[in-house]
Design an enzyme around this catalytic site. Sequence first.
Site, PDB file in Angstrom:
ATOM      1  N   HIS A  44       0.878  -2.997   9.425  1.00  0.00           N
ATOM      2  CA  HIS A  44       2.267  -3.215   9.041  1.00  0.00           C
ATOM      3  C   HIS A  44       3.174  -2.705  10.142  1.00  0.00           C
ATOM      4  O   HIS A  44       2.823  -1.776  10.888  1.00  0.00           O
ATOM      5  CB  HIS A  44       2.602  -2.482   7.736  1.00  0.00           C
ATOM      6  CG  HIS A  44       2.236  -3.228   6.505  1.00  0.00           C
ATOM      7  ND1 HIS A  44       2.982  -4.262   6.005  1.00  0.00           N
ATOM      8  CD2 HIS A  44       1.183  -3.085   5.656  1.00  0.00           C
ATOM      9  CE1 HIS A  44       2.419  -4.728   4.896  1.00  0.00           C
ATOM     10  NE2 HIS A  44       1.323  -4.036   4.658  1.00  0.00           N
ATOM     11  N   HIS A  49       0.834  -1.208   0.000  1.00  0.00           N
ATOM     12  CA  HIS A  49       0.000   0.000   0.000  1.00  0.00           C
ATOM     13  C   HIS A  49       0.867   1.256   0.000  1.00  0.00           C
ATOM     14  O   HIS A  49       0.571   2.228  -0.694  1.00  0.00           O
ATOM     15  CB  HIS A  49      -0.927  -0.006   1.216  1.00  0.00           C
ATOM     16  CG  HIS A  49      -2.096  -0.927   1.082  1.00  0.00           C
ATOM     17  ND1 HIS A  49      -1.983  -2.293   1.134  1.00  0.00           N
ATOM     18  CD2 HIS A  49      -3.430  -0.664   0.881  1.00  0.00           C
ATOM     19  CE1 HIS A  49      -3.184  -2.845   0.999  1.00  0.00           C
ATOM     20  NE2 HIS A  49      -4.066  -1.886   0.837  1.00  0.00           N
ATOM     21  N   ASP A  69       8.347  -1.891   7.744  1.00  0.00           N
ATOM     22  CA  ASP A  69       7.738  -2.218   6.451  1.00  0.00           C
ATOM     23  C   ASP A  69       7.427  -0.954   5.662  1.00  0.00           C
ATOM     24  O   ASP A  69       7.709  -0.861   4.463  1.00  0.00           O
ATOM     25  CB  ASP A  69       6.439  -3.008   6.649  1.00  0.00           C
ATOM     26  CG  ASP A  69       6.655  -4.307   7.398  1.00  0.00           C
ATOM     27  OD1 ASP A  69       7.821  -4.716   7.519  1.00  0.00           O
ATOM     28  OD2 ASP A  69       5.656  -4.891   7.858  1.00  0.00           O
TER      29      ASP A  69
END
Length: 392
Positions: free
Chosen positions: A320, A277, A324
């Site tokens: 996350h 994302h 990350d």
Amino acid sequence: MKETHLQDSVSGWSCRQVAQWLQDEGFGEYEEVLCTQHRLDGPSLLSLTEADLRGPPLGLTVLGDIKRLALAIRRLQRQNHSQLQILGLQHVDNRSRPSLGDTPCHIHSNGRCRLHLAGRLDPEVWKTVVSCVYVFLVFGFTSFVMVIVHERVPDMRTYPPLPDIFLDSVPRIPWAFAMAEACGLILCYMFLLILLLHKHRSILLRRLCSLMGTVFLLRCCTMFVTSLSVPGQHLKCASKTYDDAWEKIQRALTIWTGFGMTLTGVQTCGDYMFSGHTVVITMLNFFVTEYTPRTWNLIHTISWVLNLFGIFFILAAHEHYSIDVFIAFYITTRLFLYYHTLANTRAFQHSRRARIWFPMFSFFECNVNGPVPNQYHWPFSKPAFMKTMIGQ
């Protein structure tokens, strides 16, 4: 032309003599930029083209001055025909004359000569189609890897969430991940509008697909090699097994067609290193800001706000780890900047090193002659008033 110029051939002129010639021809206002800043002497004056006057680093903007200066230099070239041959600026057989009135010839990587106007960029639609196929295949491969990774998710009872300063300090916001995807959708719509109106939309789409595909291919490797524990107890993730390969393919198709988004009902586990994302949101932001004029400050501000809030919402949702998101942002921004720096460096595009170390970049960018200007036009014949609004 003054007597000082007749004493020497143009090929022997110094910067000061070129400055004097500009004064004599009525272009004294360009003496500073041509002679002082860029040290234009006689040989470089003879090799000057209209494309050089228009493009960087000179970037003259007054059309009348560009044309008049182009004609003056062309007259100078005619008067010094023999010097052009000596300097290697013109073949003896007259087949390739570097005068300003001729249409420049761009040598493609296949050795063919393609005539085009100054500033004209070949869209090479077939390469754009190849890049679209590439990114769709990478997304499909990523979906299948996500299915495999889901089978290897560490048991939360054995491997609890790793310590994380941000996740441990900020309470989880349940609706934050949906907001992060909403930020991504808004950025996507902004880029699609820019893509529709941009004159060089084929090059933009090709670059987006090649960059996005490359980052996600790297993501496949990282999440397959290393399986991190689930970042939050709220995630109902457990190792999932499938009866056969066909069931895995069906699950991969579900992730692929749903774009891996929770808004489309897709729930994945184990794909933590690194955040997909964040990659999409950051990449779209950089494309929006890169391919819009520098004066569009409002658009750039909105794009950056959406990017930063999207990253915050990903972390606030505890979907996350912080590392990350940080790695995803760093890799995406560095790859975007490196790619465009190399693409704008003409000497590197055709170098042997580029073909060896960056074969895909060399393939896609070998015929893009310099930076892509931000020019817009209405792609349809109607309504006509839209052409006027965007200045076509």
